[in-house]
Motif scaffolding. Structure first.
Motif, PDB file in Angstrom:
ATOM      1  N   GLY A  80     -17.511   5.215 -43.745  1.00  0.00           N
ATOM      2  CA  GLY A  80     -16.329   5.719 -44.781  1.00  0.00           C
ATOM      3  C   GLY A  80     -15.141   5.667 -44.066  1.00  0.00           C
ATOM      4  N   LEU A  81     -14.912   5.932 -42.913  1.00  0.00           N
ATOM      5  CA  LEU A  81     -13.683   5.832 -42.134  1.00  0.00           C
ATOM      6  C   LEU A  81     -12.919   4.532 -42.324  1.00  0.00           C
ATOM      7  N   LEU A  82     -13.951   3.464 -42.064  1.00  0.00           N
ATOM      8  CA  LEU A  82     -13.402   2.219 -42.091  1.00  0.00           C
ATOM      9  C   LEU A  82     -12.998   1.752 -43.496  1.00  0.00           C
ATOM     10  N   VAL A  83     -13.673   2.103 -44.516  1.00  0.00           N
ATOM     11  CA  VAL A  83     -13.238   1.685 -45.766  1.00  0.00           C
ATOM     12  C   VAL A  83     -12.061   2.377 -46.253  1.00  0.00           C
ATOM     13  N   ALA A  84     -11.762   3.622 -45.723  1.00  0.00           N
ATOM     14  CA  ALA A  84     -10.293   4.133 -46.118  1.00  0.00           C
ATOM     15  C   ALA A  84      -9.310   3.578 -45.249  1.00  0.00           C
ATOM     16  N   ARG A  85      -9.614   3.282 -43.986  1.00  0.00           N
ATOM     17  CA  ARG A  85      -8.425   2.374 -43.327  1.00  0.00           C
ATOM     18  C   ARG A  85      -8.113   0.818 -43.777  1.00  0.00           C
ATOM     19  N   TRP A  86      -9.260   0.231 -44.526  1.00  0.00           N
ATOM     20  CA  TRP A  86      -9.151  -0.752 -44.832  1.00  0.00           C
ATOM     21  C   TRP A  86      -8.545  -0.865 -46.545  1.00  0.00           C
ATOM     22  N   SER A  87      -8.715   0.096 -47.221  1.00  0.00           N
ATOM     23  CA  SER A  87      -8.549   0.269 -48.565  1.00  0.00           C
ATOM     24  C   SER A  87      -6.771   0.302 -48.776  1.00  0.00           C
ATOM     25  N   THR A  89      -3.328   2.187 -49.965  1.00  0.00           N
ATOM     26  CA  THR A  89      -3.138   3.357 -50.520  1.00  0.00           C
ATOM     27  C   THR A  89      -3.245   3.902 -51.816  1.00  0.00           C
ATOM     28  N   ASP A  90      -2.798   2.719 -52.655  1.00  0.00           N
ATOM     29  CA  ASP A  90      -2.801   3.109 -54.248  1.00  0.00           C
ATOM     30  C   ASP A  90      -4.119   2.891 -54.712  1.00  0.00           C
ATOM     31  N   ALA A  91      -5.532   2.679 -53.973  1.00  0.00           N
ATOM     32  CA  ALA A  91      -6.595   2.294 -54.637  1.00  0.00           C
ATOM     33  C   ALA A  91      -7.472   3.165 -54.103  1.00  0.00           C
ATOM     34  N   ARG A  92      -7.240   4.594 -53.765  1.00  0.00           N
ATOM     35  CA  ARG A  92      -8.276   5.306 -53.261  1.00  0.00           C
ATOM     36  C   ARG A  92      -9.520   5.437 -54.106  1.00  0.00           C
ATOM     37  N   GLN A  93      -9.492   5.374 -55.347  1.00  0.00           N
ATOM     38  CA  GLN A  93     -10.733   5.804 -56.274  1.00  0.00           C
ATOM     39  C   GLN A  93     -11.633   4.451 -55.959  1.00  0.00           C
ATOM     40  N   ALA A  94     -11.120   3.336 -56.027  1.00  0.00           N
ATOM     41  CA  ALA A  94     -11.903   2.065 -55.894  1.00  0.00           C
ATOM     42  C   ALA A  94     -12.422   2.298 -54.073  1.00  0.00           C
ATOM     43  N   GLY A  95     -11.645   2.651 -53.397  1.00  0.00           N
ATOM     44  CA  GLY A  95     -12.047   2.932 -51.847  1.00  0.00           C
ATOM     45  C   GLY A  95     -13.380   3.972 -51.966  1.00  0.00           C
ATOM     46  N   PHE A  96     -12.924   4.958 -52.500  1.00  0.00           N
ATOM     47  CA  PHE A  96     -14.047   6.004 -52.535  1.00  0.00           C
ATOM     48  C   PHE A  96     -15.433   5.518 -53.044  1.00  0.00           C
ATOM     49  N   ILE A  97     -15.174   4.638 -53.968  1.00  0.00           N
ATOM     50  CA  ILE A  97     -16.490   4.208 -54.651  1.00  0.00           C
ATOM     51  C   ILE A  97     -17.097   2.923 -53.619  1.00  0.00           C
ATOM     52  N   THR A  98     -16.378   2.113 -53.049  1.00  0.00           N
ATOM     53  CA  THR A  98     -16.702   1.431 -51.974  1.00  0.00           C
ATOM     54  C   THR A  98     -17.253   2.039 -50.764  1.00  0.00           C
ATOM     55  N   MET A 171     -12.027  12.291 -44.903  1.00  0.00           N
ATOM     56  CA  MET A 171     -11.476  12.507 -43.699  1.00  0.00           C
ATOM     57  C   MET A 171     -10.424  11.612 -43.235  1.00  0.00           C
ATOM     58  N   ALA A 172     -10.210  10.474 -43.421  1.00  0.00           N
ATOM     59  CA  ALA A 172      -9.323   9.412 -42.961  1.00  0.00           C
ATOM     60  C   ALA A 172      -8.095   9.791 -43.275  1.00  0.00           C
ATOM     61  N   TYR A 173      -7.845  10.833 -44.459  1.00  0.00           N
ATOM     62  CA  TYR A 173      -6.453  11.041 -44.992  1.00  0.00           C
ATOM     63  C   TYR A 173      -6.350  12.714 -44.663  1.00  0.00           C
ATOM     64  N   VAL A 176      -5.834  15.319 -37.913  1.00  0.00           N
ATOM     65  CA  VAL A 176      -6.588  15.084 -36.699  1.00  0.00           C
ATOM     66  C   VAL A 176      -7.671  15.905 -36.406  1.00  0.00           C
ATOM     67  N   LEU A 177      -7.288  17.511 -36.314  1.00  0.00           N
ATOM     68  CA  LEU A 177      -8.238  18.527 -36.041  1.00  0.00           C
ATOM     69  C   LEU A 177      -9.227  18.779 -36.973  1.00  0.00           C
ATOM     70  N   LEU A 178      -8.857  18.573 -38.117  1.00  0.00           N
ATOM     71  CA  LEU A 178     -10.150  18.737 -39.195  1.00  0.00           C
ATOM     72  C   LEU A 178     -11.137  17.544 -39.090  1.00  0.00           C
ATOM     73  N   ARG A 179     -10.596  16.335 -38.520  1.00  0.00           N
ATOM     74  CA  ARG A 179     -11.507  15.315 -38.447  1.00  0.00           C
ATOM     75  C   ARG A 179     -12.304  15.650 -37.226  1.00  0.00           C
TER      76      ARG A 179
END
Length: 206
Positions: A80-87, A89-98, A171-173, A176-179
């Motif tokens: 999940g963290l890596l998908v967020a990093r690779w997605s 920023t304007d495609a968060r919904q697609a990234g979440f599904i991925t 979490m990727a967004y 850091v403390l919350l992560r």
């Protein structure tokens, strides 16, 4: 053309990393089946009657069929963290599904490998040698359709794969403390909670 080449290299790298996460989940699932069976066997002390033997078998089954899930859930978190990093920023919904799809793939491979490794062992454990008296001997039916708590435990474990992958993406967004707090919960607290839920709450000893 150079842009397409870079894009293709990134895709290959992403697939390679995900394949590595799948391999880790599968390998750990297979390796921990026997230790988990031993843990399940130790949880019911000196079973005396059929209900206790069935409870013992079910505990062994739910632990074996979900073997390696703690490590698999960490892999889902990383996915999940890596998908967020690779997605983008304007495609968060697609990234979440991925991320959800990545978590489901990891959950499917973990449960499939654990089931493949555990099923023949659990079939052997379903035979109770007994006394030779047909009025007293019994055999646990190893068909999972007769053991709903085991199926529920497996479904719950799979659902956690999805939840953890989604949490990793979310979490990727965040700060850091919350992560760090969420990672601690997922790595330390969640495996303990899942163990007590699947092996104790779902299958209480008679």
């Amino acid at each position: 053309m150079p842009h397409l080449l870079v894009f293709g290299e990134q895709k290959i790298r992403h697939i390679t990393v995900y394949a590595l996460l799948l391999a880790v989940s599968a390998g750990v699932a297979a390796a921990l089946v026997v230790p988990d069976l031993q843990v399940g066997n130790a949880m019911v002390t000196d079973p005396q009657w059929s209900e206790q033997h069935i409870a013992e078998w079910r505990i062994q089954a739910v632990l074996a069929y979900t073997s390696g899930s703690a490590v698999g859930h960490v892999c889902a978190l990383l996915a999940g963290l890596l998908v967020a990093r690779w997605s983008m920023t304007d495609a968060r919904q697609a990234g979440f599904i991925t991320a959800l799809l990545a978590g489901s793939g990891l959950g499917a491979i973990q449960l499939a490998v654990a089931s493949w490794a555990a099923t023949p062992l659990l079939y052997e454990l379903s035979d109770f040698p007994g006394t030779g008296d047909p009025m007293e001997d019994w055999v646990v039916n190893p068909g999972l359709q007769h053991h709903v708590p085991v199926l529920v435990g497996m479904a719950l474990t799979f659902a956690v794969f999805l939840a953890v992958a989604a949490a990793g993406f979310w979490m990727a967004y965040r700060a850091v403390l919350l992560r760090f707090v969420l990672v601690g919960i997922i790595v330390v607290v969640m495996p303990i909670a899942l163990f007590f839920t699947t092996a104790i709450a779902l299958i209480p000893q008679p």
